[in-house]
Design a protein around this motif. Sequence first.
Motif, PDB file in Angstrom:
ATOM      1  N   UNK A 244      27.780  39.236  63.184  1.00 41.68           N
ATOM      2  CA  UNK A 244      28.822  40.188  63.540  1.00 41.68           C
ATOM      3  C   UNK A 244      29.142  41.043  62.313  1.00 41.68           C
ATOM      4  N   UNK A 245      29.810  42.177  62.470  1.00 37.57           N
ATOM      5  CA  UNK A 245      30.221  42.966  61.308  1.00 37.57           C
ATOM      6  C   UNK A 245      31.053  42.100  60.356  1.00 37.57           C
ATOM      7  N   UNK A 246      30.714  42.151  59.075  1.00 38.60           N
ATOM      8  CA  UNK A 246      31.363  41.282  58.089  1.00 38.60           C
ATOM      9  C   UNK A 246      31.651  42.048  56.811  1.00 38.60           C
ATOM     10  N   UNK A 247      32.818  41.799  56.238  1.00 43.32           N
ATOM     11  CA  UNK A 247      33.182  42.391  54.958  1.00 43.32           C
ATOM     12  C   UNK A 247      33.839  41.318  54.098  1.00 43.32           C
ATOM     13  N   UNK A 248      33.665  41.446  52.793  1.00 41.97           N
ATOM     14  CA  UNK A 248      34.258  40.513  51.836  1.00 41.97           C
ATOM     15  C   UNK A 248      35.064  41.311  50.827  1.00 41.97           C
ATOM     16  N   UNK A 249      36.341  40.946  50.675  1.00 40.33           N
ATOM     17  CA  UNK A 249      37.202  41.508  49.649  1.00 40.33           C
ATOM     18  C   UNK A 249      37.460  40.424  48.614  1.00 40.33           C
ATOM     19  N   UNK A 250      37.530  40.791  47.324  1.00 40.23           N
ATOM     20  CA  UNK A 250      37.657  39.757  46.289  1.00 40.23           C
ATOM     21  C   UNK A 250      38.537  40.259  45.148  1.00 40.23           C
ATOM     22  N   UNK A 251      39.637  39.568  44.922  1.00 36.54           N
ATOM     23  CA  UNK A 251      40.465  39.853  43.762  1.00 36.54           C
ATOM     24  C   UNK A 251      39.723  39.462  42.493  1.00 36.54           C
ATOM     25  N   UNK A 252      39.522  40.419  41.600  1.00 42.29           N
ATOM     26  CA  UNK A 252      38.683  40.161  40.424  1.00 42.29           C
ATOM     27  C   UNK A 252      39.337  39.236  39.411  1.00 42.29           C
ATOM     28  N   UNK A 253      40.653  39.019  39.534  1.00 41.83           N
ATOM     29  CA  UNK A 253      41.363  38.152  38.586  1.00 41.83           C
ATOM     30  C   UNK A 253      41.557  36.740  39.142  1.00 41.83           C
ATOM     31  N   UNK A 254      40.794  36.383  40.161  1.00 43.42           N
ATOM     32  CA  UNK A 254      40.885  35.042  40.751  1.00 43.42           C
ATOM     33  C   UNK A 254      40.383  34.012  39.747  1.00 43.42           C
ATOM     34  N   UNK A 255      41.228  33.046  39.328  1.00 38.16           N
ATOM     35  CA  UNK A 255      40.796  32.043  38.356  1.00 38.16           C
ATOM     36  C   UNK A 255      40.051  30.872  38.981  1.00 38.16           C
ATOM     37  N   UNK A 256      40.123  30.740  40.296  1.00 40.97           N
ATOM     38  CA  UNK A 256      39.548  29.582  40.982  1.00 40.97           C
ATOM     39  C   UNK A 256      38.194  29.886  41.616  1.00 40.97           C
ATOM     40  N   UNK A 257      38.053  31.086  42.139  1.00 40.69           N
ATOM     41  CA  UNK A 257      36.813  31.489  42.799  1.00 40.69           C
ATOM     42  C   UNK A 257      36.275  32.707  42.046  1.00 40.69           C
ATOM     43  N   UNK A 258      35.397  32.513  41.054  1.00 45.61           N
ATOM     44  CA  UNK A 258      34.952  33.618  40.192  1.00 45.61           C
ATOM     45  C   UNK A 258      34.293  34.746  40.978  1.00 45.61           C
ATOM     46  N   UNK A 259      34.752  35.958  40.715  1.00 52.28           N
ATOM     47  CA  UNK A 259      34.253  37.112  41.452  1.00 52.28           C
ATOM     48  C   UNK A 259      32.752  37.309  41.257  1.00 52.28           C
ATOM     49  N   UNK A 260      32.245  37.000  40.072  1.00 47.68           N
ATOM     50  CA  UNK A 260      30.810  37.202  39.828  1.00 47.68           C
ATOM     51  C   UNK A 260      29.963  36.301  40.717  1.00 47.68           C
ATOM     52  N   UNK A 261      30.429  35.077  40.945  1.00 49.00           N
ATOM     53  CA  UNK A 261      29.697  34.174  41.832  1.00 49.00           C
ATOM     54  C   UNK A 261      29.742  34.679  43.273  1.00 49.00           C
ATOM     55  N   UNK A 262      30.912  35.138  43.684  1.00 50.29           N
ATOM     56  CA  UNK A 262      31.036  35.662  45.038  1.00 50.29           C
ATOM     57  C   UNK A 262      30.204  36.903  45.248  1.00 50.29           C
ATOM     58  N   UNK A 263      30.214  37.800  44.270  1.00 51.81           N
ATOM     59  CA  UNK A 263      29.453  39.039  44.374  1.00 51.81           C
ATOM     60  C   UNK A 263      27.950  38.746  44.470  1.00 51.81           C
ATOM     61  N   UNK A 264      27.484  37.814  43.622  1.00 54.73           N
ATOM     62  CA  UNK A 264      26.054  37.477  43.616  1.00 54.73           C
ATOM     63  C   UNK A 264      25.628  36.857  44.940  1.00 54.73           C
ATOM     64  N   UNK A 265      26.494  36.039  45.525  1.00 50.13           N
ATOM     65  CA  UNK A 265      26.158  35.404  46.797  1.00 50.13           C
ATOM     66  C   UNK A 265      26.077  36.438  47.917  1.00 50.13           C
ATOM     67  N   UNK A 266      27.068  37.314  47.983  1.00 46.70           N
ATOM     68  CA  UNK A 266      27.114  38.312  49.050  1.00 46.70           C
ATOM     69  C   UNK A 266      26.005  39.348  48.884  1.00 46.70           C
ATOM     70  N   UNK A 267      25.591  39.595  47.639  1.00 46.77           N
ATOM     71  CA  UNK A 267      24.558  40.601  47.374  1.00 46.77           C
ATOM     72  C   UNK A 267      23.238  40.280  48.067  1.00 46.77           C
ATOM     73  N   UNK A 268      23.035  39.038  48.460  1.00 51.80           N
ATOM     74  CA  UNK A 268      21.814  38.664  49.167  1.00 51.80           C
ATOM     75  C   UNK A 268      21.778  39.215  50.593  1.00 51.80           C
ATOM     76  N   UNK A 269      22.932  39.714  51.055  1.00 52.37           N
ATOM     77  CA  UNK A 269      23.044  40.167  52.446  1.00 52.37           C
ATOM     78  C   UNK A 269      23.567  41.607  52.446  1.00 52.37           C
ATOM     79  N   UNK A 270      22.677  42.573  52.336  1.00 47.34           N
ATOM     80  CA  UNK A 270      23.101  43.970  52.185  1.00 47.34           C
ATOM     81  C   UNK A 270      23.922  44.498  53.351  1.00 47.34           C
ATOM     82  N   UNK A 271      23.863  43.828  54.500  1.00 48.77           N
ATOM     83  CA  UNK A 271      24.652  44.282  55.638  1.00 48.77           C
ATOM     84  C   UNK A 271      26.129  43.916  55.496  1.00 48.77           C
TER      85      UNK A 271
END
Length: 299
Positions: free
Chosen positions: A237-264
């Motif tokens: 289904x249509x999917x979007x991810x928003x990420x606060x870059x100052x999150x101390x618990x869920x690092x934005x770089x890890x989230x970005x790298x994971x989502x980058x595998x799915x260009x849609x």
Amino acid sequence: MTITSPAHPHTDYSWQWHGFNINYRQWGTQGPPVLFVHGFGASAGHWRKNLPVLGEHYRCYAIDLLGFGKSAKPQPEVEADYTFETWATQIKAFCAEIIGEPAFLVGNSIGCVVVMQTAVSYPHWVRGVVALNFSLRLFHERNLLKAPFYQRWGVPLFQKLLTQTPLGSLFFKQLAQPKTIRKILAQAYRDKTAITDELVNLILTPAQDPGAAAVFLAFTSYSQGPLPDDLLPQLHCPTAVLWGTADPWEPVDLGRALVAQYPQIEFIPLDNVGHCPQDEAPALVNGYLLDWLGRQQSA
């Protein structure tokens, strides 16, 4: 289809699911339905800054997951299993029985894993998914295999101490204090002015319910079930991810790298925002959601 006109976006409603009382809020009487799902330790009230804005254009709902907020807190393993599969079944049933049609799902933290699991297990009930700082589940047993030795050894030991000794109850009592909650929120929120008495009470009050400690301990020892890594490739289904870059618990770089595998999947960083963007930076989140939902309707 169930469409009511609530008097106020802070009004609580009850729904019976498998004999358990489930709490939810609703705002708006027109447009496609949007269901908001909170994170660990939170509740429907965590969306209090979003419902009135989105509710001007959409039928909006915010639900307390089983075990949280004002919803029932049945005994773990005896009366209920606190797993993402359980909560996904709850969300699907809510869509069927209360909303009456498929909905867009918006989640924060572990609520993102819930809505993704719902979209995978019950795709016909989900029109689209928006995830805000989804939980990477870094203490999942598979992630621990890749962690430093002290974490591979220490996390399971700590979980056993919490669930199998009196230490767990003492630990929860220390957490369920206003000062402790403020300290935790001060880590999660970049903008400290967003940490209000209202927010503290939203978290503190349900923590004082009978059964709250048992639910907390059950989930902190839950290191199995799906990872976002498992669910993201199954989302159709249509999917979007928003990420606060100052999150101390869920690092934005890890989230970005994971989502980058799915260009849609659209990835939107929210600069200088912490773990709960919907509450800390509601104007940013509300604006994006209105734009994204509008694009889905015109697609």
